[in-house]
Enzyme design. Structure first.
Site, PDB file in Angstrom:
ATOM      1  CB  CYS A 137       2.180  -6.138  -3.734  1.00 55.52           C
ATOM      2  SG  CYS A 137       3.176  -7.195  -5.595  1.00 55.52           S
ATOM      3  CB  ALA A 169      -1.291  -1.034   0.828  1.00 54.50           C
ATOM      4  N   PRO A 170      -3.909  -3.167   1.605  1.00 55.43           N
ATOM      5  CG  PRO A 170      -5.909  -4.194   2.010  1.00 55.43           C
ATOM      6  CD  PRO A 170      -4.813  -3.917   1.486  1.00 55.43           C
ATOM      7  N   GLY A 197      -3.687  -6.927   5.645  1.00 54.74           N
ATOM      8  CA  GLY A 197      -3.453  -7.841   5.875  1.00 54.74           C
ATOM      9  C   GLY A 197      -2.869  -8.689   6.236  1.00 54.74           C
ATOM     10  CE  LYS A 198      -3.248 -12.573   1.060  1.00 53.62           C
ATOM     11  NZ  LYS A 198      -3.811 -11.406   0.726  1.00 53.62           N
ATOM     12  CG  ASP A 208       7.469  -0.096  -9.773  1.00 54.03           C
ATOM     13  OD1 ASP A 208       6.873  -1.401  -9.350  1.00 54.03           O
ATOM     14  OD2 ASP A 208       7.460   0.173 -10.506  1.00 54.03           O
ATOM     15  CG  ASP A 225      -1.499 -10.473  -1.149  1.00 56.16           C
ATOM     16  OD1 ASP A 225      -1.604 -10.706  -2.828  1.00 56.16           O
ATOM     17  OD2 ASP A 225      -1.868  -9.659  -0.605  1.00 56.16           O
ATOM     18  CB  CYS A 272      -7.489 -12.769  -4.366  1.00 59.53           C
ATOM     19  SG  CYS A 272      -7.480 -11.371  -5.296  1.00 59.53           S
TER      20      CYS A 272
HETATM   21  C1  LIG Z   1      -3.792  -7.550  -3.881  1.00 61.62           C
HETATM   22  S1  LIG Z   1      -3.286  -6.115  -3.218  1.00 61.62           S
HETATM   23  C2  LIG Z   1      -2.277  -6.376  -2.103  1.00 61.62           C
HETATM   24  C3  LIG Z   1      -3.055  -6.896  -0.814  1.00 61.62           C
HETATM   25  C4  LIG Z   1      -2.456  -6.999   0.989  1.00 61.62           C
HETATM   26  N1  LIG Z   1      -1.008  -7.925   0.764  1.00 61.62           N
HETATM   27  C5  LIG Z   1      -3.025  -7.493   1.950  1.00 61.62           C
HETATM   28  O1  LIG Z   1      -3.109  -8.883   2.057  1.00 61.62           O
HETATM   29  O2  LIG Z   1      -3.844  -6.361   2.463  1.00 61.62           O
HETATM   30  C6  LIG Z   1      -2.043  -5.440  -4.425  1.00 61.62           C
HETATM   31  C7  LIG Z   1      -1.207  -4.351  -4.159  1.00 61.62           C
HETATM   32  O3  LIG Z   1       0.108  -4.283  -4.232  1.00 61.62           O
HETATM   33  C8  LIG Z   1       0.267  -2.685  -4.923  1.00 61.62           C
HETATM   34  N2  LIG Z   1       0.921  -2.951  -6.152  1.00 61.62           N
HETATM   35  C9  LIG Z   1       0.409  -2.696  -7.623  1.00 61.62           C
HETATM   36  N3  LIG Z   1       1.752  -2.890  -7.875  1.00 61.62           N
HETATM   37  C10 LIG Z   1       2.919  -2.738  -7.001  1.00 61.62           C
HETATM   38  C11 LIG Z   1       3.709  -2.504  -7.840  1.00 61.62           C
HETATM   39  N4  LIG Z   1       4.230  -2.698  -8.878  1.00 61.62           N
HETATM   40  N5  LIG Z   1       4.814  -2.411  -6.729  1.00 61.62           N
HETATM   41  C12 LIG Z   1       4.870  -2.724  -5.103  1.00 61.62           C
HETATM   42  N6  LIG Z   1       2.819  -2.403  -5.198  1.00 61.62           N
HETATM   43  C13 LIG Z   1       2.026  -3.188  -6.074  1.00 61.62           C
HETATM   44  C14 LIG Z   1      -1.360  -2.166  -5.565  1.00 61.62           C
HETATM   45  O4  LIG Z   1      -1.035  -1.232  -4.599  1.00 61.62           O
HETATM   46  C15 LIG Z   1      -1.704  -2.942  -4.286  1.00 61.62           C
HETATM   47  O5  LIG Z   1      -2.042  -2.677  -2.454  1.00 61.62           O
END
Ligand SMILES: C[S@@+](CC[C@H](N)C(=O)[O-])C[C@H]1O[C@@H](n2cnc3c(N)ncnc32)[C@H](O)[C@@H]1O
Length: 456
Positions: A249, A251-252, A254-255, A307, A325, A378
Site C-alpha cells: 500500500c 503511495a505517497p 514515504g516508507k 489491488d 501499511d 497510523c
Molecule cells: C496509509 S497509505 C500508505 C502510505 C505509504 N505507505 C507511505 O508511507 O507513504 C495507504 C495507501 O494504500 C492505498 N490502498 C488502499 N486500498 C488498497 C488496496 N486494496 N490495494 C493497494 N493499495 C491500496 C491507498 O490508496 C493509500 O495510498
C-alpha cells in the site's frame, strides 16, 4: 503572519466544505500560510469554538446556514487564538456574508464576533475537541493516559525531514539548512531532521533535486524498524542473493523510498534486490512516481498498480518481506489532519478493519516460506491494530485445524505456521501482538506495527 481580507472568507469556505465531508489537504493545496493556519486551528478546536460561539447566539443557526456558522467559527478562532485585530476580523467576516448572498447575517456576525473579541476560548471539557465516539474510543484504548493522547491530538505537529542518503549526508544537508537560515535540530535517526518551524517544500535547499523528503518522525521510525530487521536477518533464499520486498500500500511512497534509501546503503543488498511499490489508486501512483523521479529512485523500484486484496498485478515472484501499511482511520495523525476528527465515523473503523484483514489474508500467500509480513497503521485503535492481527492469526489457525466440512472461508496460505516476531520501533510501547507509538512522542505521529513470519 499577514492575513489578507480574502483569507478569512476563503478559510470559511474551506471549513464549510470540510464540515460537509471534504478532505482538508485537497482543499488546502494552493492555500497561503494564513489560510492554512486558520483552517487547521479552527478544525482542531471545533467543539470548543462551537460552544464558545453558541453562547453568543440567541438561537441556533438553521442547517442551511452552515456557511454562516463557518464564518463565525473562523472569525472566533482568529480573534481568540491568532490575536488578529478585532476590527479587521469582524469587518472581513461581515463582508463574507454579503459575498455569500446572505446580507441578513451581517448584523448577527457583527454582534457575535464583537462578543468573541477579547474573550478567552475555554477547552470544551466534555469533548476535548474530539467527536463523541472518538473520545470514547481513545478512553477505552488508553484508560490511564487518554487525556495526554487527546491533548497531543490537538497540538501542532513539527515538520520533519528525511535526508536522502543516496544523494548526500545528513551533515551536509544540515549545513545547507544553516546557510539558508532555517533552524533545525537532530532527530532520532541519522537521516532525520526536525525543523524549528514549518517551511514550504520549495524553500528547502535541494528539495527539487531530491536531497530531502518531508516525512513525519513516527513514519520514519516504521521504515527504520523494517530496514533494521531486514539487515539483521541478513539472508535470503533467492539463488541470486536478492532481497525482494513488497510495499503493498505504497503511495505517497514515504516508507518505500525510505526503505530503498536505507537498503541501498547496505552491502548485503545485491543489484537484484528491490522494493516493489504496489498502489491501488492510479492518481496516487502517478504522484508517487513523480516523487520517485525527484529523489532519483524511479528506476530503482518496481511499480505495480493494482489491488493488494487480489493478485491481478502479481508477476509471479514470492517476496522475502512484505510491508502492509494499510489504509486506516488515521487516528495517529490527528495533529496533521484535524479534519479526520470531524469526518471520521465509528463505522469507518469497522470497514477499515475488514479491509485490513482482507489485505493480510491475500498478502500472506505471496510470502516465501520463512519470509515476514510487517503490518502497520497510523491508527491508535486496537480494532485496527492488535485485533486485526489476532483475527488474522485465528483464521490461519482455524484453517489448520478445520475439517473438510467447515463452512468458514479459510485465510489464504492457511495451515502454515505463523510466528509473531518481536519487532519494535525506536520509541513507544509493546502491545500484545505488536508495538504502538503515540502522537507527540519524539515529535512523531502515532503508529502501530506488527511482524509475522511464515513457517518454512
Ligand atoms: C496509509 S497509505 C500508505 C502510505 C505509504 N505507505 C507511505 O508511507 O507513504 C495507504 C495507501 O494504500 C492505498 N490502498 C488502499 N486500498 C488498497 C488496496 N486494496 N490495494 C493497494 N493499495 C491500496 C491507498 O490508496 C493509500 O495510498
Amino acid at each position: 503572519m499577514t492575513v489578507a481580507a480574502n483569507d478569512r472568507s476563503n478559510s470559511a469556505t474551506i471549513v464549510a466544505k470540510v464540515l460537509e465531508g471534504d478532505d482538508l489537504d485537497a482543499l488546502l493545496s494552493d492555500a497561503n500560510p494564513a489560510v492554512r493556519e486558520t483552517c487547521y486551528g479552527t478544525l482542531r478546536r471545533l467543539p470548543s469554538l462551537r460552544a464558545h460561539v453558541a453562547q453568543f447566539l440567541n438561537k441556533p443557526l438553521r442547517p442551511g446556514d452552515a456557511d454562516i456558522e463557518a464564518i463565525l467559527l473562523v472569525g472566533a478562532y482568529q480573534l481568540c487564538c491568532m490575536s488578529e485585530p478585532d476590527y479587521a476580523v469582524v469587518n472581513d467576516c461581515v463582508n463574507a456574508a454579503t459575498r455569500r448572498g446572505k446580507p441578513w447575517a451581517k448584523g448577527l456576525i457583527n454582534a457575535v464576533l464583537r462578543k468573541c473579541a477579547g474573550s478567552t476560548l475555554e477547552q470544551d471539557e466534555r469533548s476535548f475537541d474530539h467527536s463523541k465516539w472518538l473520545l470514547a474510543a481513545i478512553k477505552t484504548n488508553y484508560p490511564d493516559d487518554w487525556r495526554d493522547v487527546a491533548q497531543a491530538n490537538n497540538s501542532r505537529a513539527p515538520m520533519w525531514l528525511r535526508v536522502n542518503g543516496l544523494r548526500g549526508s545528513n551533515a551536509d544537508y544540515r549545513a545547507a539548512l544553516d546557510a539558508a537560515g532555517i533552524g533545525h535540530s537532530a532527530g532520532e535517526f541519522p537521516e532525520s531532521i526536525r525543523l524549528d518551524s514549518s517551511v514550504p517544500a520549495l524553500r528547502l535547499p535541494g528539495f527539487s533535486d531530491g536531497l530531502v523528503s518531508i516525512q513525519d518522525h513516527g513514519a520514519q521510525a516504521v521504515a527504520r524498524a523494517v530496514a533494521d530487521a531486514i539487515v539483521q536477518s541478513g539472508k535470503t533464499d533467492s539463488d541470486d542473493g536478492a532481497i525482494r520486498i513488497l510495499d503493498a500500500c505504497a503511495a505517497p511512497g514515504g516508507k518505500a523510498f525510505h526503505l530503498h534509501e536505507l537498503l541501498n546503503q547496505q552491502p548485503l543488498c545485491t543489484s537484484e534486490s528491490h522494493v516493489s511499490a504496489l498502489e491501488l489508486s492510479p492518481e496516487r501512483m502517478t504522484h508517487m512516481r513523480g516523487q520517485a523521479k525527484r529523489l532519483g529512485h524511479e528506476a530503482g523500484l518496481i511499480w505495480l498498480t493494482g489491488d493488494a486484496t487480489g493478485q491481478g498485478w502479481h508477476q509471479g515472484d514470492a517476496f522475502d518481506w512484505i510491508l502492509c501499511d494499510a489504509p486506516c482511520s488515521g487516528t495517529g495523525t490527528l495533529r496533521r489532519h484535524p479534519d479526520i476528527k470531524v469526518r471520521r465515523r465509528r463505522a469507518d473503523v469497522t470497514r477499515s478493519a475488514q479491509l485490513q484483514g482482507a489485505l493480510l489474508d491475500n498478502l500472506w500467500r505471496l510470502l516465501k516460506p520463512g519470509a515476514t509480513l510487517v503490518y502497520c497503521t497510523c491508527s491508535l485503535l486496537r480494532e485496527e491494530n492488535d485485533a486485526v492481527i489476532k483475527s488474522f492469526l485465528k483464521r490461519l489457525n482455524r484453517h489448520g485445524n478445520e475439517d473438510a466440512s467447515a463452512d468458514s472461508q479459510p485465510a489464504a496460505g492457511a495451515g502454515l505456521a505463523a510466528e509473531v516476531l518481536p519487532i519494535k520501533l525506536a520509541w513507544g510501547r509493546a502491545t500484545k501482538l505488536g508495538w504502538q507509538t503515540l502522537p507527540g512522542e519524539q515529535g512523531g505521529d502515532g503508529f502501530y506495527v506488527a511482524a509475522i513470519r511464515r513457517g518454512t
